[in-house]
Design a protein around this motif. Structure first.
Motif, PDB file in Angstrom:
ATOM      1  N   THR A  59       0.853  -1.195   0.000  1.00 24.83           N
ATOM      2  CA  THR A  59       0.000   0.000   0.000  1.00 24.83           C
ATOM      3  C   THR A  59       0.891   1.248   0.000  1.00 24.83           C
ATOM      4  O   THR A  59       1.613   1.464  -0.967  1.00 24.83           O
ATOM      5  CB  THR A  59      -0.971  -0.021   1.193  1.00 24.83           C
ATOM      6  N   LEU A  95      -4.659   3.842  -4.280  1.00 25.24           N
ATOM      7  CA  LEU A  95      -5.162   4.332  -3.002  1.00 25.24           C
ATOM      8  C   LEU A  95      -5.146   5.859  -2.974  1.00 25.24           C
ATOM      9  O   LEU A  95      -6.106   6.505  -2.507  1.00 25.24           O
ATOM     10  CB  LEU A  95      -4.319   3.760  -1.865  1.00 25.24           C
ATOM     11  N   LEU A 100     -10.381   4.134  -0.889  1.00 26.83           N
ATOM     12  CA  LEU A 100     -10.750   2.744  -0.594  1.00 26.83           C
ATOM     13  C   LEU A 100     -11.645   2.114  -1.659  1.00 26.83           C
ATOM     14  O   LEU A 100     -11.485   0.921  -1.958  1.00 26.83           O
ATOM     15  CB  LEU A 100     -11.426   2.676   0.780  1.00 26.83           C
ATOM     16  N   VAL A 103      -9.334   0.822  -4.262  1.00 30.78           N
ATOM     17  CA  VAL A 103      -8.574  -0.338  -3.772  1.00 30.78           C
ATOM     18  C   VAL A 103      -9.442  -1.593  -3.791  1.00 30.78           C
ATOM     19  O   VAL A 103      -9.006  -2.666  -4.221  1.00 30.78           O
ATOM     20  CB  VAL A 103      -8.040  -0.066  -2.350  1.00 30.78           C
ATOM     21  N   LEU A 104     -10.682  -1.469  -3.327  1.00 29.63           N
ATOM     22  CA  LEU A 104     -11.579  -2.624  -3.312  1.00 29.63           C
ATOM     23  C   LEU A 104     -11.840  -3.129  -4.733  1.00 29.63           C
ATOM     24  O   LEU A 104     -11.858  -4.346  -4.985  1.00 29.63           O
ATOM     25  CB  LEU A 104     -12.898  -2.243  -2.629  1.00 29.63           C
ATOM     26  N   LEU A 127      -4.505   1.785   5.355  1.00 28.50           N
ATOM     27  CA  LEU A 127      -5.739   2.037   4.611  1.00 28.50           C
ATOM     28  C   LEU A 127      -6.732   2.862   5.413  1.00 28.50           C
ATOM     29  O   LEU A 127      -7.575   3.561   4.837  1.00 28.50           O
ATOM     30  CB  LEU A 127      -6.392   0.697   4.221  1.00 28.50           C
ATOM     31  N   ARG A 128      -6.635   2.780   6.742  1.00 28.74           N
ATOM     32  CA  ARG A 128      -7.657   3.390   7.590  1.00 28.74           C
ATOM     33  C   ARG A 128      -7.764   4.899   7.396  1.00 28.74           C
ATOM     34  O   ARG A 128      -8.860   5.462   7.417  1.00 28.74           O
ATOM     35  CB  ARG A 128      -7.365   3.066   9.060  1.00 28.74           C
ATOM     36  N   TYR A 130      -7.530   6.582   4.853  1.00 34.91           N
ATOM     37  CA  TYR A 130      -8.154   6.960   3.575  1.00 34.91           C
ATOM     38  C   TYR A 130      -9.676   6.848   3.621  1.00 34.91           C
ATOM     39  O   TYR A 130     -10.348   7.139   2.631  1.00 34.91           O
ATOM     40  CB  TYR A 130      -7.602   6.105   2.437  1.00 34.91           C
ATOM     41  N   ALA A 131     -10.214   6.397   4.752  1.00 32.57           N
ATOM     42  CA  ALA A 131     -11.676   6.311   4.897  1.00 32.57           C
ATOM     43  C   ALA A 131     -12.228   7.682   5.246  1.00 32.57           C
ATOM     44  O   ALA A 131     -11.633   8.428   6.041  1.00 32.57           O
ATOM     45  CB  ALA A 131     -12.039   5.300   5.969  1.00 32.57           C
ATOM     46  N   PHE A 137     -15.008   2.968   6.652  1.00 33.76           N
ATOM     47  CA  PHE A 137     -13.960   1.956   6.809  1.00 33.76           C
ATOM     48  C   PHE A 137     -14.565   0.599   7.177  1.00 33.76           C
ATOM     49  O   PHE A 137     -14.132  -0.443   6.679  1.00 33.76           O
ATOM     50  CB  PHE A 137     -12.944   2.400   7.860  1.00 33.76           C
ATOM     51  N   PHE A 140     -15.951  -0.940   4.117  1.00 33.28           N
ATOM     52  CA  PHE A 140     -14.850  -1.476   3.312  1.00 33.28           C
ATOM     53  C   PHE A 140     -14.398  -2.841   3.846  1.00 33.28           C
ATOM     54  O   PHE A 140     -14.198  -3.793   3.071  1.00 33.28           O
ATOM     55  CB  PHE A 140     -13.680  -0.492   3.316  1.00 33.28           C
TER      56      PHE A 140
END
Length: 464
Positions: A59, A95, A100, A103-104, A127-128, A130-131, A137, A140
């Motif tokens: 990431t 990202l 997110l 990314v998903l 990643l957190r 970016y929520a 989050f 996600f």
């Protein structure tokens, strides 16, 4: 029964009750440098196949090029597997550009394209941020976990988590298994520790297990803590000689086979020499012996032995010398048990307990290890002799600060006494479990023949 994913390490799989849950989510938590990435790649290269390949997704914490560069220095890193059974991909740009949701979507695309059996996301904690909010989050996490479950993928979420995250981070609730990698400090010592915080639907070895990092990956040494065992303790009801006839008489015929003996005394009193008598007497009777020492290196010990017509070249003797510097108690115990099993030893000497105590970190951990070690040896009819240094040269008032004497079947005390303008050595048998013994204080000398016991001190003689 839950299918398991092996790690490539029998000892780590033992800690995990047979391995990690297959097709589950494992959270690898630890501070930078703890070995999370090494362990994740160890799993990937050990389990990836062309039919069920592995994905490693970076990431924004560490560049993919850096992960690959350091990964190639590891023994298990197989460059021929790249592009066939192991695939790396960088989610960092996606990202940054699409957050997110992007990314998903990219992970979903890779799952459909590669059909992997394993997947790593490193770092997942990154990643957190970016929520847009906590709810986003969590959505996600829910969507990602659903896709992984539908595709039967075993995944590793790697992150620089600490103790506070365990109660706050939602990924801890989603994960099926949580492994914590950390470093503990005791004075100037550092010790790497692995702990299983969660393993859904499975038993595991509790507590803290030390580990080392090497080019071979993560080498784990499970905590030795034997509960009450139903197995019988020994099958031989016999006495064995301690190697000194006069002391055998004081012990009513010697030590019981499979018993444990503690020899305590100040420095220079003769503790190691009594242990050597015990080991070399066994070798003469065809019983292999192991000398586990931290005190003398092989050159020093051989010099001592030659003064008593003994030698480490004796085929019945195995020396296990380890430095007390940077010593892991868990590692030493497993090395010791392996050595005893490999040699078929019937007698062992541990010289000394003080070095093991220094490596233990705390008293409770040390006592659990000594108890478990003695129980294992007793069940196998292996006789153990341990030395313990006391600080008092004269008038010894206590044997040990660690509460080990009550775990021992026999306790012998060596001490110095003043008399006739010269120091005298004295030996006392304080304890023999399940047996009578001579309780008198006996003078002894160290000669070219080793320890030679003299007469008991007279009642009127000053023993100060």
């Amino acid at each position: 029964m839950i299918d398991r994913l092996p790690s490539g390490s029998d000892r780590l799989d033992k800690v995990l009750g047979g391995g990690l849950p297959l097709n589950g989510i494992t959270l690898l938590a630890g501070r930078p440098g703890s070995g999370k990435t090494i362990l994740a790649q160890q799993y990937l290269f050990g389990n990836a196949t062309a039919g069920r390949p592995a994905l490693y997704l970076s990431t924004v914490s560490e560049p993919l090029e850096k992960i690959l560069r350091y990964g190639q220095s590891l023994d298990y890193f197989d460059t021929s597997a790249l592009g066939s059974s192991v695939f790396y991909d960088d989610l960092g740009q996606m990202l940054n550009d699409q957050g997110l949701p992007g990314v998903l979507a990219r992970i979903t695309e890779l799952l459909r394209e590669r059909r992997p059996g394993l997947m790593v996301i490193d770092s997942f904690k990154a990643l957190r941020v970016y929520a847009t909010d906590a709810g986003a989050f969590r959505r996600f996490l829910h969507d990602l976990a659903g896709r992984l479950s539908a595709m039967a993928v075993t995944s590793f979420w790697v992150g620089e988590y600490d103790d506070t995250d365990a109660s706050d981070a939602p990924e801890f609730a989603v994960a099926d298994a949580i492994l914590s990698l950390s470093t503990e400090h005791t004075a100037e010592r550092e010790m790497r520790v692995l702990q299983v915080l969660k393993l859904r639907g499975s038993g595991f070895l509790t507590g803290k297990h030390t580990y080392r990092l090497s080019p071979a990956g993560l080498d784990v040494f499970p905590r030795l803590a034997d509960p009450l065992h139903d197995a019988s303790y020994g099958g031989d009801v016999e006495r064995i000689s301690c190697g000194i006839d006069a002391l055998d008489q004081m012990l009513s015929g010697g030590y019981w086979r499979g018993s444990s003996t503690l020899i305590a005394g100040p420095s220079g009193a003769g503790k190691t020499l009594l242990g050597l008598h015990f080991i070399f007497d066994g070798a003469q009777r065809g019983e292999t012996g192991v000398i586990a020492t931290f005190q003398e290196n092989p050159v020093q010990l051989e010099r001592i032995l030659q003064g008593f017509s003994w030698s480490l070249k004796d085929p019945g003797i195995e020396l296990m010398y380890r430095s007390g510097v940077d010593l892991y108690l868990d590692e030493w115990v497993h090395d010791f048990l392996t050595t005893v099993q490999r040699t078929g030893a019937r007698r062992v000497v541990i010289d000394s307990l003080g070095d093991l105590r220094a490596a233990a970190g705390d008293e409770l951990r040390f006592r659990e290890y000594v108890y478990s070690l003695l129980q294992r040896c007793a069940r196998a009819n292996i006789s153990v002799l341990m030395t313990q240094e006391v600080t008092e040269l004269f008038g010894v008032t206590r044997l040990s600060e660690y509460g080990i004497s009550h775990l021992s079947d026999n306790v012998l005390l060596l001490q110095f006494l003043r008399g006739d303008s010269a120091l005298k050595r004295a030996l006392t048998v304080l304890k023999t479990r399940g047996s009578a013994h001579d309780q008198h204080l006996r003078q002894f000398d160290i000669t070219a023949e080793g320890v030679v016991l003299g007469e008991q001190f007279s009642p009127g003689q000053s023993l100060l």
